[in-house]
Design a protein around this motif. Structure first.
Motif, PDB file in Angstrom:
ATOM      1  N   LYS A 170      11.665  13.995  26.733  1.00  0.00           N
ATOM      2  CA  LYS A 170      11.430  15.616  26.505  1.00  0.00           C
ATOM      3  C   LYS A 170      11.537  15.836  25.386  1.00  0.00           C
ATOM      4  O   LYS A 170      12.856  16.349  25.207  1.00  0.00           O
ATOM      5  N   ILE A 171      10.813  16.540  24.591  1.00  0.00           N
ATOM      6  CA  ILE A 171      11.685  16.804  22.668  1.00  0.00           C
ATOM      7  C   ILE A 171      11.333  18.097  22.676  1.00  0.00           C
ATOM      8  O   ILE A 171      10.019  18.784  22.813  1.00  0.00           O
ATOM      9  N   ASP A 172      11.796  18.869  22.661  1.00  0.00           N
ATOM     10  CA  ASP A 172      11.047  20.362  21.980  1.00  0.00           C
ATOM     11  C   ASP A 172      10.870  20.358  20.295  1.00  0.00           C
ATOM     12  O   ASP A 172      12.365  20.702  19.320  1.00  0.00           O
ATOM     13  N   PHE A 173       9.547  20.282  19.733  1.00  0.00           N
ATOM     14  CA  PHE A 173       9.113  20.040  18.678  1.00  0.00           C
ATOM     15  C   PHE A 173       9.260  21.363  17.798  1.00  0.00           C
ATOM     16  O   PHE A 173       8.646  22.694  19.028  1.00  0.00           O
ATOM     17  N   GLN A 174       8.967  21.965  17.222  1.00  0.00           N
ATOM     18  CA  GLN A 174       9.388  22.601  15.985  1.00  0.00           C
ATOM     19  C   GLN A 174       8.778  22.606  15.813  1.00  0.00           C
ATOM     20  O   GLN A 174       7.714  22.588  15.413  1.00  0.00           O
ATOM     21  N   ALA A 175       7.722  24.493  15.412  1.00  0.00           N
ATOM     22  CA  ALA A 175       6.808  24.925  14.783  1.00  0.00           C
ATOM     23  C   ALA A 175       6.762  24.363  13.228  1.00  0.00           C
ATOM     24  O   ALA A 175       8.183  24.070  12.091  1.00  0.00           O
ATOM     25  N   TYR A 176       5.521  24.035  12.233  1.00  0.00           N
ATOM     26  CA  TYR A 176       5.784  23.916  10.680  1.00  0.00           C
ATOM     27  C   TYR A 176       4.613  24.747  10.466  1.00  0.00           C
ATOM     28  O   TYR A 176       3.954  25.176  11.378  1.00  0.00           O
ATOM     29  N   LYS A 177       4.904  24.604   8.946  1.00  0.00           N
ATOM     30  CA  LYS A 177       3.113  25.655   8.918  1.00  0.00           C
ATOM     31  C   LYS A 177       2.528  24.013   7.734  1.00  0.00           C
ATOM     32  O   LYS A 177       3.090  23.581   6.867  1.00  0.00           O
ATOM     33  N   ALA A 178       1.093  24.043   7.783  1.00  0.00           N
ATOM     34  CA  ALA A 178       0.474  23.280   7.507  1.00  0.00           C
ATOM     35  C   ALA A 178       0.114  23.602   6.062  1.00  0.00           C
ATOM     36  O   ALA A 178      -0.235  24.703   6.151  1.00  0.00           O
ATOM     37  N   LYS A 179       0.181  22.917   5.303  1.00  0.00           N
ATOM     38  CA  LYS A 179       0.162  23.239   3.719  1.00  0.00           C
ATOM     39  C   LYS A 179      -1.347  22.589   3.377  1.00  0.00           C
ATOM     40  O   LYS A 179      -1.160  21.327   3.805  1.00  0.00           O
ATOM     41  N   LYS A 180      -1.835  22.721   1.794  1.00  0.00           N
ATOM     42  CA  LYS A 180      -2.913  22.474   2.050  1.00  0.00           C
ATOM     43  C   LYS A 180      -2.329  21.368   0.689  1.00  0.00           C
ATOM     44  O   LYS A 180      -1.889  21.745  -0.306  1.00  0.00           O
ATOM     45  N   TYR A 181      -2.824  20.260   0.552  1.00  0.00           N
ATOM     46  CA  TYR A 181      -2.304  18.840   0.029  1.00  0.00           C
ATOM     47  C   TYR A 181      -3.540  18.908  -1.387  1.00  0.00           C
ATOM     48  O   TYR A 181      -4.108  18.109  -1.325  1.00  0.00           O
ATOM     49  N   ASP A 182      -2.536  18.525  -2.636  1.00  0.00           N
ATOM     50  CA  ASP A 182      -3.127  17.950  -3.920  1.00  0.00           C
ATOM     51  C   ASP A 182      -3.017  16.684  -3.688  1.00  0.00           C
ATOM     52  O   ASP A 182      -1.975  16.255  -3.805  1.00  0.00           O
ATOM     53  N   TRP A 183      -3.937  16.260  -3.872  1.00  0.00           N
ATOM     54  CA  TRP A 183      -3.836  14.421  -3.618  1.00  0.00           C
ATOM     55  C   TRP A 183      -4.599  14.089  -5.235  1.00  0.00           C
ATOM     56  O   TRP A 183      -4.264  13.011  -5.194  1.00  0.00           O
ATOM     57  N   ALA A 184      -3.681  15.124  -6.278  1.00  0.00           N
ATOM     58  CA  ALA A 184      -3.712  14.735  -7.339  1.00  0.00           C
ATOM     59  C   ALA A 184      -2.799  13.187  -7.798  1.00  0.00           C
ATOM     60  O   ALA A 184      -1.900  13.030  -7.745  1.00  0.00           O
TER      61      ALA A 184
ATOM     62  N   ILE B 264       1.063  -1.131  -0.131  1.00  0.00           N
ATOM     63  CA  ILE B 264      -0.076  -0.084  -0.301  1.00  0.00           C
ATOM     64  C   ILE B 264       1.054   1.100  -0.021  1.00  0.00           C
ATOM     65  O   ILE B 264       0.623   2.246  -0.915  1.00  0.00           O
ATOM     66  N   ALA B 265       1.515   0.893   0.671  1.00  0.00           N
ATOM     67  CA  ALA B 265       2.797   2.663   0.793  1.00  0.00           C
ATOM     68  C   ALA B 265       3.348   3.196  -0.100  1.00  0.00           C
ATOM     69  O   ALA B 265       3.622   4.070  -1.150  1.00  0.00           O
ATOM     70  N   PHE B 266       3.814   1.492  -1.147  1.00  0.00           N
ATOM     71  CA  PHE B 266       4.769   1.323  -2.838  1.00  0.00           C
ATOM     72  C   PHE B 266       3.771   2.078  -3.754  1.00  0.00           C
ATOM     73  O   PHE B 266       4.020   3.087  -4.449  1.00  0.00           O
ATOM     74  N   GLY B 267       2.434   1.725  -3.464  1.00  0.00           N
ATOM     75  CA  GLY B 267       1.822   1.944  -4.463  1.00  0.00           C
ATOM     76  C   GLY B 267       1.291   4.111  -4.288  1.00  0.00           C
ATOM     77  O   GLY B 267       0.954   4.188  -4.831  1.00  0.00           O
ATOM     78  N   ALA B 268       0.888   4.136  -2.568  1.00  0.00           N
ATOM     79  CA  ALA B 268       0.971   5.596  -3.016  1.00  0.00           C
ATOM     80  C   ALA B 268       1.650   6.505  -2.967  1.00  0.00           C
ATOM     81  O   ALA B 268       1.985   7.518  -4.390  1.00  0.00           O
ATOM     82  N   THR B 269       3.258   5.840  -2.891  1.00  0.00           N
ATOM     83  CA  THR B 269       4.319   6.501  -4.211  1.00  0.00           C
ATOM     84  C   THR B 269       4.416   6.540  -5.061  1.00  0.00           C
ATOM     85  O   THR B 269       4.713   7.448  -5.325  1.00  0.00           O
ATOM     86  N   MET B 270       4.076   5.229  -5.787  1.00  0.00           N
ATOM     87  CA  MET B 270       3.972   5.787  -6.824  1.00  0.00           C
ATOM     88  C   MET B 270       2.977   6.858  -8.123  1.00  0.00           C
ATOM     89  O   MET B 270       3.089   7.335  -8.583  1.00  0.00           O
ATOM     90  N   ASN B 271       2.292   7.269  -6.671  1.00  0.00           N
ATOM     91  CA  ASN B 271       1.766   8.589  -7.141  1.00  0.00           C
ATOM     92  C   ASN B 271       1.012   9.157  -6.468  1.00  0.00           C
ATOM     93  O   ASN B 271       0.877  10.620  -7.032  1.00  0.00           O
ATOM     94  N   GLY B 272       2.941   9.194  -5.882  1.00  0.00           N
ATOM     95  CA  GLY B 272       3.634  10.807  -6.477  1.00  0.00           C
ATOM     96  C   GLY B 272       3.338  10.910  -4.317  1.00  0.00           C
ATOM     97  O   GLY B 272       4.148  12.516  -4.192  1.00  0.00           O
ATOM     98  N   HIS B 273       2.760  10.149  -3.171  1.00  0.00           N
ATOM     99  CA  HIS B 273       2.951  11.099  -2.500  1.00  0.00           C
ATOM    100  C   HIS B 273       3.499  10.533  -1.194  1.00  0.00           C
ATOM    101  O   HIS B 273       3.861   9.122  -1.207  1.00  0.00           O
ATOM    102  N   THR B 274       3.958  11.228  -0.871  1.00  0.00           N
ATOM    103  CA  THR B 274       5.498  10.727   0.448  1.00  0.00           C
ATOM    104  C   THR B 274       4.763   9.481   1.900  1.00  0.00           C
ATOM    105  O   THR B 274       3.803   9.880   2.317  1.00  0.00           O
TER     106      THR B 274
END
Lengths: 193, 630
Positions: B185-199, B75-85
């Motif tokens: 204890k881990i210092d998690f970084q900030a990030y910016k959620a991006k709108k994702y194109d599932w095409a 499943i993970a292989f198929g998904a990456t073949m569609n460009g999804h990490t």
């Protein structure tokens, strides 16, 4: 090891709520500003087998694991396991806190091995010149609340340097939902006074 | 239990005490992984628990528990073949199931990149072996990051994603049990959620995507080329670091959690501490860095948990480069076996350099030994009546074949049922093999429901097809029990939603099994009747002995305030001390008091009543239920 390191070894039987007890202490330590690491048993051993957890406090702790005979504090959630904890991990002149309940392991029930009695535990602590604290409370709503009784004894006697009752309470409120939290805090305060 | 009080998808930076498995999920969120799959297995299932803490509508990636590790990998292989990490994670021995597809991954241009998280288990805490999956990585030309701590899990996962995506390749994040479960204890970084194109961006011109004949060799070249490029990166990567203690005599090369054991014990060193080369990338190794380290030390000790891959490679390098450095690796079998805990690492170094540490303190032997505590089936478990009935009924020469799951514990006294276990789903086929040419000894195999869907079905088809004469007992408990109560195709719910259940019986019928009998696992008489009838059948038979997992049910009932708190009582006036409840049924609830009386322990008993049929003196009664009747 540098003097400020404080090692805690928790031992019990799968189903007693060891994970919650351990997580509460670790979080309480974090709230008190102490650097903390540790690890729990997961997986197969949970099915009625022995479970254990380590918590290590101080600036110079690296591995989450504790070495044999190097726990400043052993917390036993059950009497047979408490002896195992004392034998394997308690540091000479350390401290044992245990809940005096017996969940007989199979070899005891089958008459193949002897159940641990209070006197055996006391003698064993004596040979390690260790302090011993017994925890117990009748009529608990749920046997899993025995771990809050243990927390109460830890807090009342200040057995973990630097952690105050408010830190334990803060940690509990992170981990329990409202209704269960209330009854647990009640038990905790009854002991701490 | 909550592992994190701040939402793992929060865009703000935050600090939290978490286990390694939770840290991965934050790393997945930040790095934009889009498809994640798994089959539950220790030490990794808490990754899914952390995922479940993110409500599905806020989850930035798709997650599923697939039916087994091979399916999850595909499943993970198929998904990456569609460009999804994508990312797949499973337990150490899970890779054996996944291997047919896993070993091919390096051959392909994985369009979205893919990270494989392996939960290796040195010490075999919860696995049937402690296999070192670095072998599988080398076999498949796939590079490995190996973190030592939860903090490194977080940073290395993100790095693995970044390389996997850039190079369109698979990268392994190899964890071990006490990295997965270590808290920090881990210092998690900030990030910016991006709108994702599932095409879907599958494009077969970016291949080749079919490995046959000469193409397979071309594709192997592709894998080797990417691995060589990764080796160049490895030589420059900051994840491989030297801890300089200005010791030109002695050095140590290590990686993973062993590094932490080493750091701990070196605090006690009385002599000059050795320099340390800590590898974050154990495959492919940073050759230049290692050569420099070997060349600049007289003696180097390799501390390598499990197998000796690194040792062999380093010794070959030293030979090729005519180095005079004395390299020491494994000296005895014990160094191949078990986890490299601080105690173990100290023992090894003590032998290597006796002057490094102060003399160990002698601590007197314990006065009393604590009784052993083997794991056992929970109070109310439906497997217990089945095993109790069988151990009474079967002939000593009958052969019982267990499988992986809670029911494996039946092999322990007093039941001794399930005399041989190899791997997930093996029981039907191992049983079939035991039945060949065998007219004297009856063969009974067992399998739980999650394992039934995972890997038992091909064996069942084979047993029908080749007419093997065995009885298979399927023990559905409506969950994946041992691993922590995950759903499976029979439960009517997947990780994300309610779905139609695929009942065991329906599957068996579909597979062509003619002889199927069913009963509740608590009903010992009916069950034995079914077993006896199955022995009379021609060919393959199945008995389904079903009962819900009572640990799961009791927990759920308690949460919902529906748990009645019924308790079994042992009536002293009736008890003849036959000890059947303890010695034959062996529910942990029954304990012996100092005066020899038997009690049902109030902390343990759930009042399920499965024990009542076993007491010939009829001394067991279900207290509350009877009171309610009055």
């Amino acid at each position: 090891m540098k003097s400020e390191t404080f090692n805690i070894y928790i031992i019990g039987v799968g189903g007693q709520g060891l994970g919650l007890l351990s997580e509460t202490i670790a979080r309480a330590a974090a709230y008190s500003g102490i650097n903390v690491c540790g690890t729990d048993t997961h997986g197969l051993a949970q099915r009625g087998g022995m479970v254990d957890s380590t918590i290590r406090l101080g600036e110079n702790v690296f591995s989450p694991l504790i070495r044999k005979n190097d726990a400043d504090l052993v917390i036993g959630m059950e009497i047979n396991e408490s002896l195992r904890g004392v034998n394997d991990y308690l540091k000479p002149k350390g401290t044992l806190v245990y809940y005096s309940v017996s969940w007989q392991p199979l070899p005891v029930r089958l008459g193949k091995e002897k159940e641990v009695k209070k006197s055996m535990l006391e003698e064993s602590c004596k040979t390690k010149e260790a302090k011993i604290f017994e925890a117990n409370m009748d009529n608990l709503k749920d046997s899993r609340m025995q771990n809050v009784v243990l927390l109460g004894v830890l807090a009342k006697n200040q057995l973990i340097p630097g952690i105050e009752p408010k830190h334990y309470k803060q940690a509990l409120s992170d981990l329990l939902n409202h209704k269960i939290l209330e009854s647990n805090i009640e038990v905790f305060e009854k002991i701490v006074g | 239990m909550k592992n994190s009080t701040t939402s793992l998808v929060s865009e703000q930076a935050f600090s939290e005490l978490v286990i390694g498995n939770t840290a991965i999920v934050r790393a997945m969120v930040e790095s934009g992984v889009r498809v994640v799959t798994s089959y539950p297995g220790s030490p990794t299932p808490e990754i899914a628990e952390a995922i479940s803490s993110i409500p599905i509508e806020k989850r930035p990636f798709y997650f599923e528990y697939s039916t087994n590790e091979k399916v999850a990998t595909e499943i993970a292989f198929g998904a990456t073949m569609n460009g999804h990490t994508s990312c797949v994670f499973f337990k150490s021995v899970g890779i054996n199931v996944a291997a047919d597809s896993f070993v091919q991954l390096g051959f392909y241009n994985l369009l979205g990149g893919m990270v494989v998280v392996l939960g290796d288990d040195p010490g075999a805490n919860s696995s049937q072996n402690e296999q070192d999956n670095r072998h599988l990585a080398a076999l498949s030309y796939i590079p490995i990051f190996e973190p030592a701590s939860p903090k490194e899990v977080y940073t290395m996962f993100k790095e693995a994603v970044s390389i996997a995506r850039k190079k369109q390749m698979p990268v392994i994040l190899r964890l071990t049990t006490h990295v997965c479960h270590a808290k920090q204890k881990i210092d998690f970084q900030a990030y910016k959620a991006k709108k994702y194109d599932w095409a879907p961006s599958f494009d077969n011109t970016k291949g080749p995507f079919i490995a046959i004949t000469t193409r397979a060799l071309e594709m192997k070249r592709n894998a080797r080329k990417k691995l060589a490029e990764f080796a160049e990166y490895s030589d420059k990567s900051e994840f491989n670091t030297i801890i300089n203690n200005s010791n030109k005599e002695r050095g140590i090369i290590t990686f993973g959690a062993t590094f932490l054991s080493l750091q701990d014990i070196l605090q006690e060193a009385t002599n000059k501490k050795p320099d340390i080369l800590k590898l974050g990338i154990p495959y492919p190794i940073p050759k230049k860095l290692i050569l420099e380290f070997l060349s600049s030390h007289k003696e180097v000790r390799i501390l390598e948990e499990l197998d000796n891959l690194l040792e062999k490679e380093l010794k070959a390098m030293a030979y090729e480069n005519k180095l005079s450095c004395k390299i020491t690796g494994k000296q005895s079998d014990e160094e191949w076996i078990g986890e490299y805990t601080p105690d173990k690492v100290q023992d090894l170094l003590q032998k290597q350099w006796p002057d490094l540490f102060p003399k160990p303190q002698t601590i007197s032997k314990p006065l009393y030994s604590a009784p052993a505590r083997p794991p056992q089936l929970c109070p109310g478990c439906g497997h217990r009546p089945v095993f109790t009935a069988l151990s009474k009924h079967l002939k000593p020469e009958d052969i019982t074949v267990g499988d992986i799951g809670c029911h494996t514990l039946g092999f322990l006294p007093p039941h001794n049922i399930g005399q041989i276990v190899v791997s997930m789903g093996h029981s039907v086929s191992t049983g079939s093999g035991l039945a060949i040419g065998n007219k004297e000894r009856r063969v009974i195999a067992f399998v739980g429901d999650s394992t039934f869907y995972h890997a038992a079905m091909p064996g069942i088809v084979n047993a029908v097809f080749n007419k093997h004469k065995i009885t298979l007992v399927v023990l559905p408990n409506g969950t994946t029990g041992m691993t922590g109560h995950q759903n499976h195709p029979g439960t009517g719910e997947n990780f994300n939603e309610i779905v139609d259940a695929i009942p065991v019986k329906q599957v068996l019928e579909g597979l062509g099994v003619k002889n199927i009998r069913e009963c509740d696992a608590y009903n010992q008489n009916k069950f034995i009747e079914h077993i006896e009838s199955s022995f009379q059948d021609e060919g393959f038979s199945v008995v389904i002995a079903e009962h819900p997992c009572m640990l799961k049910k009791t927990r759920e009932d308690k949460k919902a305030g529906k748990f009645l708190g019924n308790k079994i009582e042992v009536r002293n006036d009736m008890c003849k001390l036959l000890m059947t409840c303890i010695q034959k049924f062996a529910c942990p609830t029954f304990q012996i008091m100092d005066d020899g009386q038997v009690i049902a322990h109030p902390d343990l008993c759930i009042g399920d009543g499965s024990c009542m049929q076993t007491c010939e003196a009829k001394a067991l009664r279900n207290k509350k239920k009877e009171q309610q009747k009055d």
